[in-house]
Design an enzyme around this catalytic site. Structure first.
Site, PDB file in Angstrom:
ATOM      1  CB  THR A 147      -5.984   1.713 -18.335  1.00  0.00           C
ATOM      2  OG1 THR A 147      -6.546   2.991 -17.957  1.00  0.00           O
ATOM      3  CG2 THR A 147      -4.665   1.726 -19.179  1.00  0.00           C
ATOM      4  CG  ASN A 192       2.241   2.290 -12.905  1.00  0.00           C
ATOM      5  OD1 ASN A 192       1.985   3.313 -13.693  1.00  0.00           O
ATOM      6  ND2 ASN A 192       1.684   1.447 -12.553  1.00  0.00           N
ATOM      7  CE  LYS A 199      -1.370  10.908 -11.736  1.00  0.00           C
ATOM      8  NZ  LYS A 199      -0.350   9.829 -11.475  1.00  0.00           N
ATOM      9  CE1 TYR A 217      -4.887  10.114 -11.875  1.00  0.00           C
ATOM     10  CE2 TYR A 217      -5.031  11.585 -13.590  1.00  0.00           C
ATOM     11  CZ  TYR A 217      -4.498  10.670 -13.018  1.00  0.00           C
ATOM     12  OH  TYR A 217      -3.587   9.584 -13.732  1.00  0.00           O
ATOM     13  CG  ASP A 223      -2.048   1.208   1.399  1.00  0.00           C
ATOM     14  OD1 ASP A 223      -1.555   2.411   0.938  1.00  0.00           O
ATOM     15  OD2 ASP A 223      -2.695   1.393   2.290  1.00  0.00           O
ATOM     16  CB  VAL A 224       2.210   3.632  -2.652  1.00  0.00           C
ATOM     17  CG1 VAL A 224       2.477   2.570  -3.632  1.00  0.00           C
ATOM     18  CG2 VAL A 224       0.415   4.201  -2.882  1.00  0.00           C
TER      19      VAL A 224
END
Length: 245
Positions: free
Chosen positions: A185, A85, A154, A150, A58-59
């Protein structure tokens, strides 16, 4: 095309479409491939075969990162390359997105990358240097209405990349970013299955295959890009050019 023989590479979000394509290419290029994800990492490593290792990660969890690096070093020695990623996307406007979801997006996309760099850097110093690639997005280059969390994550990731690139330069650790356009995706579609960003009017009027973007990441991670740090590679099919008239 690329040769990563003997290089140890850790990929986060490895079981997603892009992560799987990237991990597959790394394994075929001879890398010691460490695939990290919340679920499915062991199965992916088994599918890759060769010198591969699956780790649960879990990052957003610092202790998970400590364990992932320790397992990597125990199996393959110091880490050479990290690909940040893993990503989480939640649709929502500035006024509508729930605060807890805004924070979850930032925790995954931004804090997760910070923790990855922090955990990987000491191992890379032991290796004599390394390369870190942050998978960013066109949402970090242009306005992304309806994707406020998001996009915010980023844009902030760009600042993290540049700061880390300067801080780690004298340790022979390069930090770069790849900004993909729309990839084929699940992240390209909303909960109801509609495409989030139409591609028909782009210069290249289609979504990218994950393997196409993986090649850009491989380049940034490889010695072919050894003179680049703090750099951003845009692979967006002309998205940032605007629609073709």
């Amino acid at each position: 095309m690329f040769d990563f023989t003997g290089r140890t590479v850790l990929v986060t979000g490895a079981t997603g479409a892009l992560g799987t394509a990237l991990s597959t290419r790394l394994a075929r290029a001879g890398a010691n491939t460490v695939v990290a994800a919340r679920t499915g990492a062991d199965q992916l490593a088994a599918d890759l075969g060769g010198p591969s290792l699956g780790v649960r990660l879990d990052v957003t969890d610092e202790s998970d990162w400590t364990e992932a690096i320790a397992r990597t070093e125990a199996r393959f020695g110091p880490l050479d390359i990290l690909v940040n990623n893993a990503a989480y996307l939640r649709v929502g406007t500035t006024e509508s997105i729930p605060l807890e979801e805004f924070r979850r997006v930032l925790d995954t996309n931004l804090t997760g990358a910070l923790l990855g760099i922090r955990a990987a850097a000491p191992s890379m110093r032991r290796a004599g240097g390394g390369a870190i690639v942050n998978v960013n997005s066109i949402a970090g280059l242009a306005a992304a209405p309806g994707l406020v969390a998001y996009s915010s994550s980023k844009w902030a990731l760009r600042g993290l990349m540049r700061a880390a690139a300067k801080e780690l330069a004298r340790d022979n650790i390069r930090v770069n970013a790849v900004h993909p356009g729309i990839i084929e995706t699940p992240l390209a579609y909303g909960p109801d299955g509609t495409e989030l960003v139409p591609v028909d009017d782009l210069a290249v009027p289609r979504r990218a295959a994950p393997e196409e973007i993986a090649d850009f990441i491989l380049f940034a991670a490889s010695d072919r890009a050894r003179f680049a740090t703090g750099s951003e590679i845009v692979a967006d099919g002309g998205f940032t050019l605007g629609p073709v008239a």
